[in-house]
Scaffold this active site. Structure first.
Site, PDB file in Angstrom:
ATOM      1  N   TYR A   1       1.034  -1.228   0.068  1.00 10.03           N
ATOM      2  CA  TYR A   1       0.086   0.086  -0.120  1.00 10.03           C
ATOM      3  C   TYR A   1       1.057   1.114   0.107  1.00 10.03           C
ATOM      4  CZ  TYR A   1       1.028   0.604   5.103  1.00 10.03           C
ATOM      5  OH  TYR A   1       1.399   1.181   6.215  1.00 10.03           O
TER       6      TYR A   1
ATOM      7  N   ARG B   1       8.345   4.072  -4.663  1.00  4.67           N
ATOM      8  CA  ARG B   1       8.354   3.372  -3.528  1.00  4.67           C
ATOM      9  C   ARG B   1       7.309   1.973  -3.840  1.00  4.67           C
ATOM     10  NH1 ARG B   1       7.560   4.991   2.521  1.00  4.67           N
ATOM     11  NH2 ARG B   1       5.535   5.150   1.904  1.00  4.67           N
TER      12      ARG B   1
ATOM     13  N   ARG C   1      -7.945 -20.892  -1.804  1.00  3.26           N
ATOM     14  CA  ARG C   1      -6.726 -20.528  -1.012  1.00  3.26           C
ATOM     15  C   ARG C   1      -5.532 -21.520  -1.240  1.00  3.26           C
ATOM     16  NH1 ARG C   1      -5.043 -22.060   4.105  1.00  3.26           N
ATOM     17  NH2 ARG C   1      -4.171 -20.215   5.486  1.00  3.26           N
TER      18      ARG C   1
ATOM     19  N   LYS D   1       6.301  -2.032   1.807  1.00  6.48           N
ATOM     20  CA  LYS D   1       5.321  -1.655   2.496  1.00  6.48           C
ATOM     21  C   LYS D   1       4.038  -2.531   2.610  1.00  6.48           C
ATOM     22  CE  LYS D   1       2.980   2.996   3.088  1.00  6.48           C
ATOM     23  NZ  LYS D   1       3.318   2.980   4.415  1.00  6.48           N
TER      24      LYS D   1
ATOM     25  N   GLU E   1      12.000   2.035  14.387  1.00  5.95           N
ATOM     26  CA  GLU E   1      11.071   2.928  13.758  1.00  5.95           C
ATOM     27  C   GLU E   1       9.773   3.053  14.575  1.00  5.95           C
ATOM     28  OE1 GLU E   1       9.871   2.366   9.810  1.00  5.95           O
ATOM     29  OE2 GLU E   1      10.033   0.050  10.069  1.00  5.95           O
TER      30      GLU E   1
ATOM     31  N   LEU F   1      11.096   0.778   7.208  1.00  6.67           N
ATOM     32  CA  LEU F   1      10.654   1.396   5.995  1.00  6.67           C
ATOM     33  C   LEU F   1      11.182   2.416   5.494  1.00  6.67           C
ATOM     34  CD1 LEU F   1       8.393   0.931   4.041  1.00  6.67           C
ATOM     35  CD2 LEU F   1       6.978   2.780   4.960  1.00  6.67           C
TER      36      LEU F   1
END
Ligand code: PLP
Length: 284
Positions: A31, A50, A99, A148, A180, A204
């Protein structure tokens, strides 16, 4: 509000995603969050770059060119009348129809979802005047925090632990050093020097981090990219965090220890001003 799902702009209540989507079943997706100020996107180029890297690291196709992403973001801002706020973008590995741990074949298209959040007065956040309190928690996330991904359960637990402790966020600590914040990069200030962890797979690579370090260097501040401990942070002159949605947010308390007498410091305040001024100018 209007959301975007795989090429369609639809009312939120009409949006549909399969229960077999790998984003839902396996957190197999990435995302980006881009801020909007005065109806314009902040540092959109950085987020696009990114996004492409996150997708590539997970062997996922990038379903759009940068120009197409920009057009979709702008359309979402317009359709939702966003003046100040955020555009959230998510790309998952799509719906293979069942799945299975193995990735599906390349003919399964990624699922693309966007939505907006309206935050009037986002840049004038009262919290920036009083600063955040943070607590520390162990960093037990996986080893590819540079991607991310939508695996946000542990950061959510950190945020909840912070709330329960009467704080605003949690700084994660691994091998004795701060990695972070739950959804932001962490910094301390000593005199004219800004100290923040160097880029690696451990954190990140914040888009806001890159911009803020550039502006700090231009403002003749010294930058040291190295690890720091909670103990060193508690004794620092100031601390702050950066993220696309909080911009530069001063930190005034770490695990109960007040910094700068519990008041927002001059370096964080100045960096926030410079960041907002420069990024508003460059917004598209
Ligand atoms: N670190 C983590 C774990 C994050 O989730 C985020 C943002 O969501 C950041 C850092 C800050 O990155 P950016 O400045 O690109 O928003």
């Amino acid at each position: 509000r209007t959301v975007y799902v795989n090429g369609d702009y639809v009312p939120e209540a009409e949006a549909k995603i399969s229960v077999f989507d790998r984003g839902f079943l396996m957190a197999d997706g990435v995302y980006e969050v881009t801020s909007v100020l005065d109806g314009k996107l902040i540092d959109f180029g950085g987020h696009c770059k990114r996004l492409a890297r996150s997708l590539s690291e997970l062997a996922m196709q990038n379903p759009h060119s940068d120009e197409e992403w920009l057009a979709i973001h702008r359309e979402m801002v317009a359709r939702n009348d966003i003046v100040d706020g955020m555009v959230y973008l998510q790309v998952t590995r799509g719906n293979p129809g069942d799945r299975d741990f193995a990735y599906p074949a390349n003919d399964v298209a990624p699922t693309v979802v966007l939505f907006t959040q309206s935050k009037p007065g986002l840049a004038e956040s009262p919290a920036a005047k009083t600063g955040w309190k943070v607590i520390s928690v162990p960093d037990i996330r996986w080893g590819r925090r540079d991607i991310k991904t939508v695996q946000l359960l542990y950061p959510s637990m950190g945020k909840m632990a912070a709330k329960q402790a009467g704080a605003d966020d949690a700084w994660m600590v691994e091998d004795g050093f701060v990695t972070e914040g739950t959804s932001n990069n962490a910094y301390i200030v000593k005199g004219n020097k800004i100290i923040t962890r160097a880029l690696s797979n451990d954190i990140l690579h914040g888009i806001t981090r890159a911009a803020v370090l550039r502006f700090a260097a231009e403002a003749q501040m010294e930058i040291e990219e190295r690890n720091f401990t909670i103990d060193e942070a508690q004794k620092a002159d100031e601390a702050f965090i950066t993220s696309a949605s909080a911009f530069v947010m001063p930190v005034v308390e770490i695990d109960g220890a007040a910094l700068n007498g519990g008041k927002v410091g001059p370096v964080a305040t100045r960096l926030r001003e410079i960041y907002l001024e420069e990024m508003r100018k460059a917004a598209i």
